[in-house]
Design a protein around this motif. Sequence first.
Motif, PDB file in Angstrom:
ATOM      1  N   GLY A  73       0.629  -1.111   0.113  1.00  0.00           N
ATOM      2  CA  GLY A  73      -0.086   0.072   0.212  1.00  0.00           C
ATOM      3  C   GLY A  73       0.929   1.244  -0.063  1.00  0.00           C
ATOM      4  O   GLY A  73       1.859   1.427  -0.567  1.00  0.00           O
ATOM      5  N   CYS A  74       0.126   2.312   0.612  1.00  0.00           N
ATOM      6  CA  CYS A  74       0.734   3.534   0.374  1.00  0.00           C
ATOM      7  C   CYS A  74       2.082   3.686   1.088  1.00  0.00           C
ATOM      8  O   CYS A  74       3.065   4.588   0.655  1.00  0.00           O
ATOM      9  CB  CYS A  74      -0.258   4.595   1.331  1.00  0.00           C
ATOM     10  N   ALA A  75       2.464   2.848   2.148  1.00  0.00           N
ATOM     11  CA  ALA A  75       3.824   3.074   2.809  1.00  0.00           C
ATOM     12  C   ALA A  75       5.064   2.838   1.656  1.00  0.00           C
ATOM     13  O   ALA A  75       5.904   3.183   2.086  1.00  0.00           O
ATOM     14  CB  ALA A  75       3.761   2.098   3.979  1.00  0.00           C
ATOM     15  N   PHE A  76       4.563   2.218   0.663  1.00  0.00           N
ATOM     16  CA  PHE A  76       5.714   2.055  -0.364  1.00  0.00           C
ATOM     17  C   PHE A  76       6.429   3.231  -0.836  1.00  0.00           C
ATOM     18  O   PHE A  76       7.615   3.385  -1.207  1.00  0.00           O
ATOM     19  CB  PHE A  76       5.161   1.387  -1.595  1.00  0.00           C
ATOM     20  N   LYS A 221     -12.085   2.038  -0.670  1.00  0.00           N
ATOM     21  CA  LYS A 221     -12.027   0.461  -0.884  1.00  0.00           C
ATOM     22  C   LYS A 221     -10.760  -0.140  -0.367  1.00  0.00           C
ATOM     23  O   LYS A 221     -10.553  -1.386   0.053  1.00  0.00           O
ATOM     24  CB  LYS A 221     -12.197   0.457  -2.645  1.00  0.00           C
ATOM     25  N   LEU A 222      -9.486   0.725  -0.386  1.00  0.00           N
ATOM     26  CA  LEU A 222      -8.388  -0.039   0.196  1.00  0.00           C
ATOM     27  C   LEU A 222      -8.696  -0.110   1.596  1.00  0.00           C
ATOM     28  O   LEU A 222      -8.010  -1.250   2.213  1.00  0.00           O
ATOM     29  CB  LEU A 222      -7.291   0.916  -0.117  1.00  0.00           C
ATOM     30  N   ASN A 223      -9.307   0.684   2.356  1.00  0.00           N
ATOM     31  CA  ASN A 223      -9.425   0.650   3.960  1.00  0.00           C
ATOM     32  C   ASN A 223     -10.225  -0.590   4.082  1.00  0.00           C
ATOM     33  O   ASN A 223     -10.265  -1.348   5.028  1.00  0.00           O
ATOM     34  CB  ASN A 223     -10.276   1.911   4.379  1.00  0.00           C
ATOM     35  N   LEU A 229      -3.306  -0.818   4.156  1.00  0.00           N
ATOM     36  CA  LEU A 229      -2.857  -0.268   3.079  1.00  0.00           C
ATOM     37  C   LEU A 229      -2.794   1.203   2.987  1.00  0.00           C
ATOM     38  O   LEU A 229      -2.165   1.845   1.979  1.00  0.00           O
ATOM     39  CB  LEU A 229      -3.860  -0.817   1.836  1.00  0.00           C
ATOM     40  N   THR A 230      -3.697   1.921   3.665  1.00  0.00           N
ATOM     41  CA  THR A 230      -3.754   3.290   3.606  1.00  0.00           C
ATOM     42  C   THR A 230      -2.945   3.758   4.631  1.00  0.00           C
ATOM     43  O   THR A 230      -2.741   5.192   4.742  1.00  0.00           O
ATOM     44  CB  THR A 230      -5.230   3.982   3.818  1.00  0.00           C
ATOM     45  N   ASN A 231      -1.993   3.277   5.323  1.00  0.00           N
ATOM     46  CA  ASN A 231      -1.129   3.888   6.304  1.00  0.00           C
ATOM     47  C   ASN A 231       0.146   4.336   5.779  1.00  0.00           C
ATOM     48  O   ASN A 231       0.823   3.635   4.871  1.00  0.00           O
ATOM     49  CB  ASN A 231      -0.872   2.829   7.301  1.00  0.00           C
ATOM     50  N   GLY A 296      -0.150   0.466  -8.558  1.00  0.00           N
ATOM     51  CA  GLY A 296      -0.037  -0.738  -7.456  1.00  0.00           C
ATOM     52  C   GLY A 296      -1.387  -0.672  -6.554  1.00  0.00           C
ATOM     53  O   GLY A 296      -2.195  -1.592  -6.275  1.00  0.00           O
ATOM     54  N   LEU A 297      -1.733   0.505  -6.220  1.00  0.00           N
ATOM     55  CA  LEU A 297      -3.121   0.714  -5.459  1.00  0.00           C
ATOM     56  C   LEU A 297      -4.243   0.314  -6.033  1.00  0.00           C
ATOM     57  O   LEU A 297      -4.994  -0.303  -5.476  1.00  0.00           O
ATOM     58  CB  LEU A 297      -2.994   2.084  -4.888  1.00  0.00           C
TER      59      LEU A 297
END
Length: 478
Positions: A73-76, A221-223, A229-231, A296-297
């Motif tokens: 997720g976003c941490a990437f 939707k990610l949540n 995934l949204t962290n 990716g997301l």
Amino acid sequence: MDKKIWIAITFIAFLLSFTVVGIYSATQKQNTTNDYLLASRNVNPWLTGLSAMATRQNGGLFIAGTGVAYKFGCAFIWIPIGITIGNYIAWWLIFKKLRLVSQQTDSDTVSSFLGQENLGQKNQGRLITIISALIIIVFLGAFASAQLVAASKGLNAIFGWNNQLGIIIGAVIVVAYCFSGGIRASIWTDSVQAVLMIVSLWVLCITGLIACGGFGELWSKLNAIDPNLTNWIPGNLPWGFFPFFLGWVVAGFGVVGHPHILVRGMAIDSADNIALARNIQVFSGLVNSIGGLGIGLTARVLLPDLITSNDVELALPNLSIELLPAVLVGLMLAGLFSATISTADSQILSCSAALSQDLFPSPVHSYRKAKIATLIVTAVVLAIALTANNSVAALVAFSWSVLACSLGPLLILRVWQKPVSVPVAITMMVTGIAVAIIWSLGLNLSRAIYEVLPGMAAGFIVYGIADFLIKPKNLSQE
């Protein structure tokens, strides 16, 4: 007409356009080794910057990077941000002096630059040149094989072709680029491919975002799939966020150990143009990374079954097939191929330079010998790719770290013209490799801090200890 046929037509059309650029670049070449390896040190800064970006952001972004974003997720985003910062610092501190000093020492290759004569130690650097050339051939060759594997994954996902066939096609294209005009052809085609990489990534990113219903819907939707995934901060980091992020900043700085990128700094037309080339490649690279994160997301939302039923590194090609019309799938595949081939041809040229000019030098530089070395290296890289593990991420990450740790510290000292004895230089290279391998494979600490940081630090510690022990001895003799 069948969709795959239209995809193939578009893909081939883009490949032919690259070939035309490569052929045109050949009209500017001179049949000399210096021109084959460094384009006579006369490359435009815009071409240098775009080429450096395309070479640095390879199949690792299109295949591995989007796969990591899909999975975590976003941490990437902190990985490319850290790499971008470190890369900027490296170009700011090192590349201008590299351009100047490499010309002063008449160094056509990175290995010859590392083995340059020390003060009063004529011909003492030969062993350094040989060992660094072997490191380049082994680990940069493995890196190049990862690019061919990445290219084959795209062809397999879209056409269903055997992976081995895709690898062979990639190798043939690489040889064609290299033979058409050496590093000049590589840089010119890389620049065109860099533009295609940006366009193709953002076409798919925006299409995916629209398919998800916009950014707000994507976030919701990610949540729903997994709140992690949204962290924005990665979870479960062994030593916390700062060491993790610092490790990736140093990983970006580790570009100082990568001959296929260093050679672009050596080939630019003027050291004064390094700053412009740096800004171009850093900005365009960050734009690409954000696009890769978006792909990716959106793939995680639109292709949820990929996490369990398939290879997450196929997120980008599978999303292309799902969302794009045939012509744009061909564009996307060409973008993926551009990312991989632009890196593979540069890496193979660097390996062939190490083989022909550093391991087996001749009194007169042989242009023909450099081309024969290119064929030999390509054959070895092809063999590695055909037999290696299919994880692009693993191959890229490991090869990047070993090259940075082994060659980076010594190159920095050479750029700043610090005397380093042969035993110390060799110990620095060997220690860097050993620490990187132990840190990653033995201690399994790469998730805490990427192994480039301890590996490069170990090289400098070796130099510092040697310098401390030698200086008192010299002073006592005075």
